[in-house]
Design a protein around this motif. Structure first.
Motif, PDB file in Angstrom:
ATOM      1  N   PRO A  74     -42.657  29.366  -1.293  1.00 25.61           N
ATOM      2  CA  PRO A  74     -42.973  28.770  -2.589  1.00 25.61           C
ATOM      3  C   PRO A  74     -43.006  27.251  -2.595  1.00 25.61           C
ATOM      4  O   PRO A  74     -42.332  26.583  -1.823  1.00 25.61           O
ATOM      5  CB  PRO A  74     -41.862  29.272  -3.504  1.00 25.61           C
ATOM      6  CG  PRO A  74     -40.739  29.579  -2.597  1.00 25.61           C
ATOM      7  CD  PRO A  74     -41.342  29.991  -1.293  1.00 25.61           C
ATOM      8  N   VAL A  75     -43.811  26.767  -3.526  1.00 26.05           N
ATOM      9  CA  VAL A  75     -43.889  25.353  -3.860  1.00 26.05           C
ATOM     10  C   VAL A  75     -43.543  25.270  -5.346  1.00 26.05           C
ATOM     11  O   VAL A  75     -44.221  25.873  -6.177  1.00 26.05           O
ATOM     12  CB  VAL A  75     -45.299  24.791  -3.582  1.00 26.05           C
ATOM     13  CG1 VAL A  75     -45.387  23.339  -4.005  1.00 26.05           C
ATOM     14  CG2 VAL A  75     -45.663  24.971  -2.115  1.00 26.05           C
ATOM     15  N   TRP A  89     -47.896  28.591  -3.515  1.00 29.07           N
ATOM     16  CA  TRP A  89     -47.512  29.114  -2.209  1.00 29.07           C
ATOM     17  C   TRP A  89     -48.182  28.315  -1.105  1.00 29.07           C
ATOM     18  O   TRP A  89     -49.300  27.836  -1.263  1.00 29.07           O
ATOM     19  CB  TRP A  89     -47.890  30.598  -2.106  1.00 29.07           C
ATOM     20  CG  TRP A  89     -47.194  31.381  -3.164  1.00 29.07           C
ATOM     21  CD1 TRP A  89     -47.665  31.665  -4.414  1.00 29.07           C
ATOM     22  CD2 TRP A  89     -45.873  31.891  -3.104  1.00 29.07           C
ATOM     23  NE1 TRP A  89     -46.709  32.342  -5.132  1.00 29.07           N
ATOM     24  CE2 TRP A  89     -45.599  32.506  -4.352  1.00 29.07           C
ATOM     25  CE3 TRP A  89     -44.898  31.914  -2.107  1.00 29.07           C
ATOM     26  CZ2 TRP A  89     -44.392  33.126  -4.633  1.00 29.07           C
ATOM     27  CZ3 TRP A  89     -43.687  32.530  -2.386  1.00 29.07           C
ATOM     28  CH2 TRP A  89     -43.445  33.130  -3.637  1.00 29.07           C
ATOM     29  N   GLY A  90     -47.478  28.190   0.014  1.00 29.38           N
ATOM     30  CA  GLY A  90     -48.018  27.517   1.185  1.00 29.38           C
ATOM     31  C   GLY A  90     -47.610  28.264   2.439  1.00 29.38           C
ATOM     32  O   GLY A  90     -46.600  28.976   2.459  1.00 29.38           O
ATOM     33  N   ARG A  91     -48.384  28.105   3.466  1.00 33.94           N
ATOM     34  CA  ARG A  91     -48.119  28.805   4.733  1.00 33.94           C
ATOM     35  C   ARG A  91     -46.864  28.241   5.384  1.00 33.94           C
ATOM     36  O   ARG A  91     -46.702  27.031   5.498  1.00 33.94           O
ATOM     37  CB  ARG A  91     -49.306  28.675   5.663  1.00 33.94           C
ATOM     38  CG  ARG A  91     -49.151  29.532   6.894  1.00 33.94           C
ATOM     39  CD  ARG A  91     -50.466  30.036   7.374  1.00 33.94           C
ATOM     40  NE  ARG A  91     -50.239  31.114   8.316  1.00 33.94           N
ATOM     41  CZ  ARG A  91     -50.947  32.188   8.364  1.00 33.94           C
ATOM     42  NH1 ARG A  91     -51.941  32.339   7.527  1.00 33.94           N
ATOM     43  NH2 ARG A  91     -50.712  33.111   9.250  1.00 33.94           N
ATOM     44  N   SER A  96     -43.155  21.952   9.916  1.00 33.64           N
ATOM     45  CA  SER A  96     -43.877  21.107   8.967  1.00 33.64           C
ATOM     46  C   SER A  96     -43.261  21.099   7.569  1.00 33.64           C
ATOM     47  O   SER A  96     -43.808  20.494   6.657  1.00 33.64           O
ATOM     48  CB  SER A  96     -45.340  21.555   8.878  1.00 33.64           C
ATOM     49  OG  SER A  96     -45.419  22.842   8.294  1.00 33.64           O
ATOM     50  N   LEU A  97     -42.122  21.738   7.388  1.00 33.10           N
ATOM     51  CA  LEU A  97     -41.488  21.777   6.072  1.00 33.10           C
ATOM     52  C   LEU A  97     -40.964  20.391   5.700  1.00 33.10           C
ATOM     53  O   LEU A  97     -40.499  19.641   6.556  1.00 33.10           O
ATOM     54  CB  LEU A  97     -40.331  22.771   6.065  1.00 33.10           C
ATOM     55  CG  LEU A  97     -40.714  24.230   6.319  1.00 33.10           C
ATOM     56  CD1 LEU A  97     -39.456  25.086   6.449  1.00 33.10           C
ATOM     57  CD2 LEU A  97     -41.602  24.761   5.209  1.00 33.10           C
ATOM     58  N   THR A  98     -41.063  20.074   4.413  1.00 28.47           N
ATOM     59  CA  THR A  98     -40.589  18.778   3.936  1.00 28.47           C
ATOM     60  C   THR A  98     -39.572  18.979   2.815  1.00 28.47           C
ATOM     61  O   THR A  98     -39.583  20.003   2.120  1.00 28.47           O
ATOM     62  CB  THR A  98     -41.754  17.915   3.409  1.00 28.47           C
ATOM     63  OG1 THR A  98     -42.406  18.621   2.346  1.00 28.47           O
ATOM     64  CG2 THR A  98     -42.768  17.635   4.515  1.00 28.47           C
ATOM     65  N   PRO A 108     -46.368  21.732   3.558  1.00 27.63           N
ATOM     66  CA  PRO A 108     -47.321  20.718   3.107  1.00 27.63           C
ATOM     67  C   PRO A 108     -48.557  21.384   2.497  1.00 27.63           C
ATOM     68  O   PRO A 108     -48.804  22.575   2.698  1.00 27.63           O
ATOM     69  CB  PRO A 108     -47.673  19.982   4.396  1.00 27.63           C
ATOM     70  CG  PRO A 108     -47.481  21.001   5.473  1.00 27.63           C
ATOM     71  CD  PRO A 108     -46.340  21.868   5.013  1.00 27.63           C
ATOM     72  N   ALA A 109     -49.330  20.598   1.742  1.00 29.19           N
ATOM     73  CA  ALA A 109     -50.606  21.089   1.203  1.00 29.19           C
ATOM     74  C   ALA A 109     -51.531  21.404   2.375  1.00 29.19           C
ATOM     75  O   ALA A 109     -51.324  20.886   3.472  1.00 29.19           O
ATOM     76  CB  ALA A 109     -51.200  20.020   0.286  1.00 29.19           C
TER      77      ALA A 109
END
Length: 193
Positions: A74-75, A89-91, A96-98, A108-109
């Protein structure tokens, strides 16, 4: 009802924070094994990235992604006034998680809209507690209650909790979306309801 939820939430979160790091790691490893057994190669799993004292760890998601499971996390977004919105949602890509709001880790987008939840073959939901009827106690903001109506009705909703957080009864309100299963380190997958 709100006060009862708040008191229970505070007690359980304090117990989580008091858990020895070795015990947390052992529970996270058990949860990773249980979760890996639930997803099939090629599935889409909408899950969350455990942070802090939450049960589990990002390792449980990385194991799925290595197998070819499409893992979406989730975002969190809100209106300008702070009102929670349905989750985007993002892969999941472990490296690459921030850091994001509320102490969360996000991908990330590009992000996918809330309707993407309808593509999930399995939905793994964070919980502070869940009861044997499937009623889930979350953090109280309502992001998941706003998001879960996008799912297909037959898709399993799995609340991840510690063994002691599977309770006989959790205070519930009309807007709470019931879970179909709990996933705990010691009990594995438990049918609810």
């Amino acid at each position: 009802m709100v006060a009862a939820k708040s008191a229970l939430r505070a007690r359980l979160l304090a117990e989580r924070r008091a858990l020895h790091p070795q015990a947390h790691a052992a529970e996270a490893a058990a949860l990773a094994g249980h979760l890996e057994a639930l997803a099939r190669d090629g599935d889409t799993v909408c899950a969350y990235v455990p942070v802090g004292s939450e049960p589990g760890s990002p390792v449980m998601l990385a194991a799925l992604a290595r197998r070819g499971v499409r893992v979406l996390v989730p975002v969190v977004r809100t209106e300008d006034d702070g009102t929670p919105l349905a989750l985007w949602w993002g892969r999941f890509e472990p490296d690459s998680l921030t850091s994001a709001r509320f102490g969360l880790l996000e991908p990330p987008a590009p992000w996918l809209p809330p309707q993407t939840l309808a593509e999930a073959d399995l939905i793994v939901v964070p919980a502070v507690a869940v009861d044997r009827r499937g009623m889930r106690l979350g953090r109280g903001a309502g992001f998941y209650d706003r998001s879960l109506p996008w799912r297909r009705p037959q898709i399993p909703l799995v609340a991840v909790v510690r063994d002691a957080e599977l309770l006989d009864t959790v205070p519930a309100q009309a807007h709470d979306v019931p879970m179909t299963h709990a996933l705990t380190p010691g009990l594995g997958l438990v049918d609810l309801g």
